[in-house]
Design an enzyme around this catalytic site. Structure first.
Site, PDB file in Angstrom:
ATOM      1  N   LYS A   1       0.787  -1.196   0.010  1.00 51.97           N
ATOM      2  CA  LYS A   1       0.018   0.105   0.089  1.00 51.97           C
ATOM      3  C   LYS A   1       0.798   1.419  -0.205  1.00 51.97           C
ATOM      4  O   LYS A   1       0.268   2.198  -0.518  1.00 51.97           O
ATOM      5  CB  LYS A   1      -0.845   0.056   0.932  1.00 51.97           C
ATOM      6  CG  LYS A   1      -0.447   0.205   2.419  1.00 51.97           C
ATOM      7  CD  LYS A   1      -1.593   0.258   3.746  1.00 51.97           C
ATOM      8  CE  LYS A   1      -1.001  -0.191   5.112  1.00 51.97           C
ATOM      9  NZ  LYS A   1       0.249   0.813   5.435  1.00 51.97           N
TER      10      LYS A   1
ATOM     11  N   ARG B   1      -6.616   3.606  11.405  1.00 50.73           N
ATOM     12  CA  ARG B   1      -6.223   2.226  11.655  1.00 50.73           C
ATOM     13  C   ARG B   1      -7.134   1.635  12.611  1.00 50.73           C
ATOM     14  O   ARG B   1      -6.862   0.518  12.715  1.00 50.73           O
ATOM     15  CB  ARG B   1      -4.914   2.336  12.202  1.00 50.73           C
ATOM     16  CG  ARG B   1      -4.144   1.273  11.453  1.00 50.73           C
ATOM     17  CD  ARG B   1      -2.599   1.416  11.888  1.00 50.73           C
ATOM     18  NE  ARG B   1      -1.444   0.534  11.582  1.00 50.73           N
ATOM     19  CZ  ARG B   1      -0.464   1.082  10.750  1.00 50.73           C
ATOM     20  NH1 ARG B   1      -0.432   2.143   9.916  1.00 50.73           N
ATOM     21  NH2 ARG B   1       0.388   0.308  10.722  1.00 50.73           N
TER      22      ARG B   1
ATOM     23  N   ARG C   1      11.481  -7.570   3.163  1.00 55.87           N
ATOM     24  CA  ARG C   1      11.722  -6.147   3.253  1.00 55.87           C
ATOM     25  C   ARG C   1      12.544  -6.098   4.504  1.00 55.87           C
ATOM     26  O   ARG C   1      13.455  -5.377   4.569  1.00 55.87           O
ATOM     27  CB  ARG C   1      10.354  -5.423   3.263  1.00 55.87           C
ATOM     28  CG  ARG C   1      10.653  -3.841   3.837  1.00 55.87           C
ATOM     29  CD  ARG C   1       9.458  -3.003   3.655  1.00 55.87           C
ATOM     30  NE  ARG C   1       8.703  -3.527   4.929  1.00 55.87           N
ATOM     31  CZ  ARG C   1       7.675  -2.872   5.212  1.00 55.87           C
ATOM     32  NH1 ARG C   1       6.774  -2.165   4.513  1.00 55.87           N
ATOM     33  NH2 ARG C   1       7.087  -3.113   6.547  1.00 55.87           N
TER      34      ARG C   1
ATOM     35  N   ARG D   1      14.113  -2.945   8.714  1.00 54.87           N
ATOM     36  CA  ARG D   1      13.311  -1.946   9.644  1.00 54.87           C
ATOM     37  C   ARG D   1      13.259  -2.472  11.033  1.00 54.87           C
ATOM     38  O   ARG D   1      13.056  -3.639  11.370  1.00 54.87           O
ATOM     39  CB  ARG D   1      12.065  -1.681   9.042  1.00 54.87           C
ATOM     40  CG  ARG D   1      11.420  -0.440   8.310  1.00 54.87           C
ATOM     41  CD  ARG D   1      10.297  -0.447   7.830  1.00 54.87           C
ATOM     42  NE  ARG D   1       9.148  -0.514   8.593  1.00 54.87           N
ATOM     43  CZ  ARG D   1       7.977  -0.540   8.288  1.00 54.87           C
ATOM     44  NH1 ARG D   1       7.798   0.004   7.014  1.00 54.87           N
ATOM     45  NH2 ARG D   1       6.908  -0.468   9.135  1.00 54.87           N
TER      46      ARG D   1
ATOM     47  N   ARG E   1       1.783  -6.833  14.289  1.00 58.03           N
ATOM     48  CA  ARG E   1       1.211  -6.000  13.280  1.00 58.03           C
ATOM     49  C   ARG E   1      -0.141  -6.504  12.741  1.00 58.03           C
ATOM     50  O   ARG E   1      -1.013  -5.973  12.342  1.00 58.03           O
ATOM     51  CB  ARG E   1       2.198  -5.398  12.668  1.00 58.03           C
ATOM     52  CG  ARG E   1       2.962  -4.227  13.296  1.00 58.03           C
ATOM     53  CD  ARG E   1       4.353  -3.853  12.706  1.00 58.03           C
ATOM     54  NE  ARG E   1       4.476  -3.714  11.677  1.00 58.03           N
ATOM     55  CZ  ARG E   1       5.566  -4.061  10.603  1.00 58.03           C
ATOM     56  NH1 ARG E   1       6.387  -4.890  10.876  1.00 58.03           N
ATOM     57  NH2 ARG E   1       5.375  -3.531   9.437  1.00 58.03           N
TER      58      ARG E   1
END
Ligand code: AMP
Length: 197
Positions: free
Chosen positions: A14, A89, A128, A134, A145
Site C-alpha cells: 500500500k 487504523r 523487506r 526496519r 502487526r
C-alpha cells in the site's frame, strides 16, 4: 481533487501504490508510519514518545496519532486533496478523521482496500526486513502487526463499505498492473485524474 485512503495489511504494497496514486492525482501521500519513522530518526519529542511502541508493532495512541494527522492535513498542499496511508487504523481514528473533515465540509471520496493473501504479505515483509532492516520487521513484531490489522483495522472497512465508498483491489501482480487496476477503479467512480487538483 480526490480525498483518498488506502488500506491493506502490512506487506500489501500500500505504501508503494499509495505514492503512485498520489502522483497520478497530484495530491500528497500522507503516511503516518513514514511520519513516525521520520520523527524517531530526528530524535524529536514525538519520536521519543513512539519509538518503543513502534518497535513492538503496537499502535501509537489515537489522540497522538490523530493530532499528527490533523496537523499535516492543515498544511496548504493537502487543501486540494490527499491520499492517506496507514490512518485511520481503527474505528476510533475513523471517528477522529470524520470529525476533522466534517469541520472543513469535506469527506473521503474513496477508500481503497488492497487485498493480498496472508502468506504473501508475510513473505513480502520478511523480504523487506532482510533488505531494509526496519526495526519493526522482526518476526515477532510482524506477527503482532498482522494480528492488530485483522482485529482493529479490518473492521474500519465495514464502516466505509456501508458508506458505499470502499473499493476492493486485488493486490497480487506486478506494480504496474496493480497501479492500473487502482486508477481504473477510481476513474470508474468518477475520480478522474484530468480534473484532479
Ligand atoms: P506502517 O508503516 O503504516 O506499518 O506503520 C508503522 C508503525 O507506526 C505501526 O506499527 C504503528 O506503531 C505506527 N503507526 C502508523 N500509523 C498508525 C496509526 N494510524 N495509528 C497508530 N499507530 C500507527
Amino acid at each position: 481533487m480526490a480525498r483518498l485512503l488506502i488500506v491493506g495489511p502490512q506487506g500489501s504494497g500500500k505504501g508503494t501504490q499509495g505514492i503512485r496514486i498520489a502522483e497520478a492525482y497530484g495530491i500528497p501521500a500522507i503516511s503516518t508510519g513514514d511520519m513516525f519513522r521520520a520523527a524517531v530518526a530526528s530524535g524529536s519529542d514525538l519520536g521519543n514518545q513512539v519509538t518503543e511502541i513502534m518497535q513492538s508493532g503496537n499502535l501509537v495512541p489515537d489522540e497522538l496519532t490523530s493530532a499528527v494527522v490533523r496537523d499535516r492535513l492543515t498544511q496548504a498542499d493537502a487543501a486540494q486533496g490527499f491520499l492517506l496511508d496507514g490512518y485511520p487504523r481503527n474505528v476510533g481514528q475513523v471517528a477522529d478523521l470524520d470529525a476533522f473533515l466534517a469541520g472543513r465540509g469535506e469527506q473521503l471520496d474513496a477508500v481503497i482496500e488492497l487485498v493480498v493473501p496472508r502468506e504473501e504479505s508475510i513473505e513480502r515483509l520478511t523480504l523487506r526486513a532482510a533488505e531494509q532492516g526496519r526495526a519493526d520487521d522482526t518476526e515477532e513484531a510482524i506477527a503482532n502487526r498482522l494480528a492488530i490489522y485483522e482485529r482493529e483495522t479490518a473492521p474500519i472497512l465495514d464502516v466505509y463499505r456501508e458508506r458505499g465508498i470502499a473499493v476492493e483491489i486485488d493486490g497480487v501482480g506486478t506494480l504496474d498492473e496493480i497501479t492500473d487496476r487502482l486508477i481504473a477503479a477510481l476513474e470508474g467512480r468518477g475520480l478522474s485524474r484530468s480534473t484532479a487538483a
